[in-house]
Design a protein around this motif. Structure first.
Motif, PDB file in Angstrom:
ATOM      1  N   GLU A   1       0.836  -1.209   0.000  1.00 62.04           N
ATOM      2  CA  GLU A   1       0.000   0.000   0.000  1.00 62.04           C
ATOM      3  C   GLU A   1       0.868   1.254   0.000  1.00 62.04           C
ATOM      4  O   GLU A   1       0.590   2.208  -0.734  1.00 62.04           O
ATOM      5  CB  GLU A   1      -0.925   0.009   1.214  1.00 62.04           C
ATOM      6  N   ILE A   2       1.915   1.243   0.812  1.00 57.44           N
ATOM      7  CA  ILE A   2       2.824   2.398   0.879  1.00 57.44           C
ATOM      8  C   ILE A   2       3.529   2.582  -0.467  1.00 57.44           C
ATOM      9  O   ILE A   2       3.617   3.695  -0.990  1.00 57.44           O
ATOM     10  CB  ILE A   2       3.836   2.229   2.027  1.00 57.44           C
ATOM     11  N   ALA A   3       4.007   1.487  -1.039  1.00 60.94           N
ATOM     12  CA  ALA A   3       4.700   1.562  -2.327  1.00 60.94           C
ATOM     13  C   ALA A   3       3.772   2.060  -3.428  1.00 60.94           C
ATOM     14  O   ALA A   3       4.194   2.821  -4.304  1.00 60.94           O
ATOM     15  CB  ALA A   3       5.280   0.194  -2.693  1.00 60.94           C
ATOM     16  N   ALA A   4       2.510   1.656  -3.388  1.00 57.90           N
ATOM     17  CA  ALA A   4       1.554   2.107  -4.404  1.00 57.90           C
ATOM     18  C   ALA A   4       1.346   3.611  -4.337  1.00 57.90           C
ATOM     19  O   ALA A   4       1.266   4.281  -5.372  1.00 57.90           O
ATOM     20  CB  ALA A   4       0.216   1.372  -4.238  1.00 57.90           C
ATOM     21  N   VAL A   5       1.265   4.154  -3.127  1.00 58.49           N
ATOM     22  CA  VAL A   5       1.116   5.611  -2.974  1.00 58.49           C
ATOM     23  C   VAL A   5       2.380   6.310  -3.457  1.00 58.49           C
ATOM     24  O   VAL A   5       2.313   7.293  -4.193  1.00 58.49           O
ATOM     25  CB  VAL A   5       0.784   5.985  -1.513  1.00 58.49           C
ATOM     26  N   ALA A   6       3.536   5.794  -3.067  1.00 56.18           N
ATOM     27  CA  ALA A   6       4.807   6.414  -3.472  1.00 56.18           C
ATOM     28  C   ALA A   6       4.984   6.377  -4.984  1.00 56.18           C
ATOM     29  O   ALA A   6       5.504   7.334  -5.576  1.00 56.18           O
ATOM     30  CB  ALA A   6       5.971   5.714  -2.779  1.00 56.18           C
ATOM     31  N   ALA A   7       4.521   5.317  -5.627  1.00 53.53           N
ATOM     32  CA  ALA A   7       4.698   5.168  -7.078  1.00 53.53           C
ATOM     33  C   ALA A   7       3.876   6.175  -7.875  1.00 53.53           C
ATOM     34  O   ALA A   7       4.225   6.502  -9.005  1.00 53.53           O
ATOM     35  CB  ALA A   7       4.325   3.754  -7.496  1.00 53.53           C
TER      36      ALA A   7
ATOM     37  N   VAL B   1      -2.357  24.663   5.666  1.00 53.52           N
ATOM     38  CA  VAL B   1      -2.319  24.079   7.010  1.00 53.52           C
ATOM     39  C   VAL B   1      -3.455  23.076   7.055  1.00 53.52           C
ATOM     40  O   VAL B   1      -4.599  23.411   6.748  1.00 53.52           O
ATOM     41  CB  VAL B   1      -2.491  25.147   8.109  1.00 53.52           C
ATOM     42  N   ARG B   2      -3.133  21.841   7.418  1.00 56.22           N
ATOM     43  CA  ARG B   2      -4.132  20.773   7.466  1.00 56.22           C
ATOM     44  C   ARG B   2      -4.146  20.157   8.858  1.00 56.22           C
ATOM     45  O   ARG B   2      -3.086  19.952   9.456  1.00 56.22           O
ATOM     46  CB  ARG B   2      -3.826  19.675   6.450  1.00 56.22           C
ATOM     47  N   VAL B   3      -5.324  19.843   9.321  1.00 55.83           N
ATOM     48  CA  VAL B   3      -5.491  19.159  10.600  1.00 55.83           C
ATOM     49  C   VAL B   3      -6.144  17.815  10.303  1.00 55.83           C
ATOM     50  O   VAL B   3      -7.235  17.764   9.742  1.00 55.83           O
ATOM     51  CB  VAL B   3      -6.356  19.982  11.581  1.00 55.83           C
ATOM     52  N   LEU B   4      -5.452  16.740  10.663  1.00 54.90           N
ATOM     53  CA  LEU B   4      -5.961  15.390  10.433  1.00 54.90           C
ATOM     54  C   LEU B   4      -6.506  14.848  11.753  1.00 54.90           C
ATOM     55  O   LEU B   4      -5.795  14.852  12.755  1.00 54.90           O
ATOM     56  CB  LEU B   4      -4.854  14.482   9.904  1.00 54.90           C
TER      57      LEU B   4
ATOM     58  N   ALA C   1       4.281   9.887   0.711  1.00 54.17           N
ATOM     59  CA  ALA C   1       3.152  10.706   0.258  1.00 54.17           C
ATOM     60  C   ALA C   1       3.577  11.833  -0.669  1.00 54.17           C
ATOM     61  O   ALA C   1       2.736  12.510  -1.245  1.00 54.17           O
ATOM     62  CB  ALA C   1       2.411  11.271   1.472  1.00 54.17           C
ATOM     63  N   GLY C   2       4.889  12.060  -0.783  1.00 53.58           N
ATOM     64  CA  GLY C   2       5.373  13.050  -1.741  1.00 53.58           C
ATOM     65  C   GLY C   2       5.867  14.352  -1.147  1.00 53.58           C
ATOM     66  O   GLY C   2       6.041  15.324  -1.874  1.00 53.58           O
ATOM     67  N   ALA C   3       6.119  14.389   0.159  1.00 50.02           N
ATOM     68  CA  ALA C   3       6.617  15.613   0.798  1.00 50.02           C
ATOM     69  C   ALA C   3       8.013  15.380   1.370  1.00 50.02           C
ATOM     70  O   ALA C   3       8.410  14.247   1.638  1.00 50.02           O
ATOM     71  CB  ALA C   3       5.665  16.054   1.903  1.00 50.02           C
ATOM     72  N   ARG C   4       8.739  16.467   1.553  1.00 42.88           N
ATOM     73  CA  ARG C   4      10.042  16.427   2.235  1.00 42.88           C
ATOM     74  C   ARG C   4       9.837  16.910   3.660  1.00 42.88           C
ATOM     75  O   ARG C   4       9.291  18.000   3.869  1.00 42.88           O
ATOM     76  CB  ARG C   4      11.060  17.344   1.545  1.00 42.88           C
ATOM     77  N   ASN C   5      10.271  16.138   4.613  1.00 42.78           N
ATOM     78  CA  ASN C   5      10.122  16.493   6.022  1.00 42.78           C
ATOM     79  C   ASN C   5      11.129  17.597   6.369  1.00 42.78           C
ATOM     80  O   ASN C   5      12.338  17.393   6.282  1.00 42.78           O
ATOM     81  CB  ASN C   5      10.349  15.255   6.899  1.00 42.78           C
ATOM     82  N   ALA C   6      10.638  18.744   6.794  1.00 43.29           N
ATOM     83  CA  ALA C   6      11.509  19.872   7.152  1.00 43.29           C
ATOM     84  C   ALA C   6      12.382  19.552   8.356  1.00 43.29           C
ATOM     85  O   ALA C   6      13.415  20.177   8.548  1.00 43.29           O
ATOM     86  CB  ALA C   6      10.662  21.116   7.426  1.00 43.29           C
TER      87      ALA C   6
ATOM     88  N   THR D   1      -3.244   5.839   6.543  1.00 42.39           N
ATOM     89  CA  THR D   1      -2.471   7.014   6.945  1.00 42.39           C
ATOM     90  C   THR D   1      -1.681   7.575   5.773  1.00 42.39           C
ATOM     91  O   THR D   1      -1.701   8.790   5.536  1.00 42.39           O
ATOM     92  CB  THR D   1      -1.522   6.667   8.109  1.00 42.39           C
ATOM     93  N   VAL D   2      -0.997   6.729   5.021  1.00 38.81           N
ATOM     94  CA  VAL D   2      -0.205   7.233   3.899  1.00 38.81           C
ATOM     95  C   VAL D   2      -1.111   7.820   2.823  1.00 38.81           C
ATOM     96  O   VAL D   2      -0.771   8.823   2.192  1.00 38.81           O
ATOM     97  CB  VAL D   2       0.770   6.160   3.341  1.00 38.81           C
ATOM     98  N   ARG D   3      -2.292   7.247   2.632  1.00 36.08           N
ATOM     99  CA  ARG D   3      -3.231   7.828   1.661  1.00 36.08           C
ATOM    100  C   ARG D   3      -3.748   9.185   2.140  1.00 36.08           C
ATOM    101  O   ARG D   3      -3.899  10.118   1.340  1.00 36.08           O
ATOM    102  CB  ARG D   3      -4.381   6.858   1.386  1.00 36.08           C
ATOM    103  N   ALA D   4      -4.013   9.321   3.450  1.00 36.11           N
ATOM    104  CA  ALA D   4      -4.461  10.612   3.989  1.00 36.11           C
ATOM    105  C   ALA D   4      -3.368  11.664   3.835  1.00 36.11           C
ATOM    106  O   ALA D   4      -3.642  12.812   3.452  1.00 36.11           O
ATOM    107  CB  ALA D   4      -4.863  10.467   5.455  1.00 36.11           C
ATOM    108  N   LEU D   5      -2.124  11.285   4.117  1.00 39.34           N
ATOM    109  CA  LEU D   5      -1.021  12.231   3.946  1.00 39.34           C
ATOM    110  C   LEU D   5      -0.854  12.603   2.479  1.00 39.34           C
ATOM    111  O   LEU D   5      -0.642  13.780   2.153  1.00 39.34           O
ATOM    112  CB  LEU D   5       0.274  11.644   4.510  1.00 39.34           C
ATOM    113  N   ALA D   6      -0.967  11.635   1.583  1.00 44.14           N
ATOM    114  CA  ALA D   6      -0.851  11.932   0.152  1.00 44.14           C
ATOM    115  C   ALA D   6      -1.957  12.882  -0.295  1.00 44.14           C
ATOM    116  O   ALA D   6      -1.715  13.778  -1.116  1.00 44.14           O
ATOM    117  CB  ALA D   6      -0.888  10.639  -0.663  1.00 44.14           C
ATOM    118  N   ALA D   7      -3.150  12.718   0.254  1.00 46.69           N
ATOM    119  CA  ALA D   7      -4.263  13.607  -0.118  1.00 46.69           C
ATOM    120  C   ALA D   7      -3.971  15.046   0.277  1.00 46.69           C
ATOM    121  O   ALA D   7      -4.233  15.968  -0.495  1.00 46.69           O
ATOM    122  CB  ALA D   7      -5.565  13.123   0.518  1.00 46.69           C
ATOM    123  N   VAL D   8      -3.401  15.258   1.472  1.00 50.20           N
ATOM    124  CA  VAL D   8      -3.128  16.640   1.878  1.00 50.20           C
ATOM    125  C   VAL D   8      -1.923  17.209   1.137  1.00 50.20           C
ATOM    126  O   VAL D   8      -1.894  18.399   0.841  1.00 50.20           O
ATOM    127  CB  VAL D   8      -3.000  16.814   3.413  1.00 50.20           C
ATOM    128  N   VAL D   9      -0.946  16.357   0.825  1.00 51.25           N
ATOM    129  CA  VAL D   9       0.193  16.825   0.018  1.00 51.25           C
ATOM    130  C   VAL D   9      -0.307  17.228  -1.368  1.00 51.25           C
ATOM    131  O   VAL D   9       0.043  18.304  -1.875  1.00 51.25           O
ATOM    132  CB  VAL D   9       1.298  15.748  -0.064  1.00 51.25           C
TER     133      VAL D   9
END
Length: 157
Positions: free
Chosen positions: A9-15, A118-121, A55-60, A136-144
């Motif tokens: 599932e994680i790999a599918a989101v990353a792909a 700014v997103r609140v999950l 999910a496609g973001a860089r962690n600051a 969780t990874v799908r929710a993060l990808a949606a906000v990204v």
């Protein structure tokens, strides 16, 4: 089998991440709800930081010395993230509105606030490293993805 399924599932989101630069994000794991003084953020070497990357973001705070460093507002402002994600498991719509209002009031110059990113999950399973990791990874990808598109801020559940 479950672990393999979750990795899939994680790999599918990353792909499916779009090309181009990944937005810099701060993932707030915990804070006091009515002020912006002390935070726990996702740092290095933890599952939430890994999911944020998938999910496609860089962690600051990826270079932090601990998995979940406690920081004040100043390092978050200095990072000036494109996206700020706050975990507030179980928060009501009114609590989400209060949290968003606090960011707008106390950090109006931060890029994520200026851009409405700014997103609140609020889902209770988001911070749990268990069978819900795919959600969780799908929710993060949606906000990204929403931040990339410039969608309005809010509760992404």
């Amino acid at each position: 089998r479950l672990a393999a399924s979750l990795r899939g599932e994680i790999a599918a989101v990353a792909a499916r991440r779009p090309g181009g630069p990944a937005p810099r994000a701060v993932l707030v794991v915990d804070r006091t709800p009515d002020d912006l003084r002390q935070f726990f953020v996702a740092g290095s070497d933890n599952f939430l930081s890994d999911l944020l990357a998938a999910a496609g973001a860089r962690n600051a705070f990826d270079g932090a010395r601990s998995a979940f460093p406690q920081v004040s507002l100043e390092p978050i402002l200095a990072a000036d993230p494109d996206l700020l994600i706050e975990l507030a498991p179980g928060a009501s719509a009114a609590e989400v509105a209060d949290r968003l209002g606090t960011w707008r009031r106390l950090a109006p110059g931060m890029r994520a606030v200026r851009n409405g990113s700014v997103r609140v999950l609020t889902d209770r399973t988001l911070p749990v490293p268990g069978p819900g990791v795919g959600a969780t990874v799908r929710a993060l990808a949606a906000v990204v993805d929403a931040a990339r598109r410039g969608d309005a801020e809010g509760d992404a559940r």
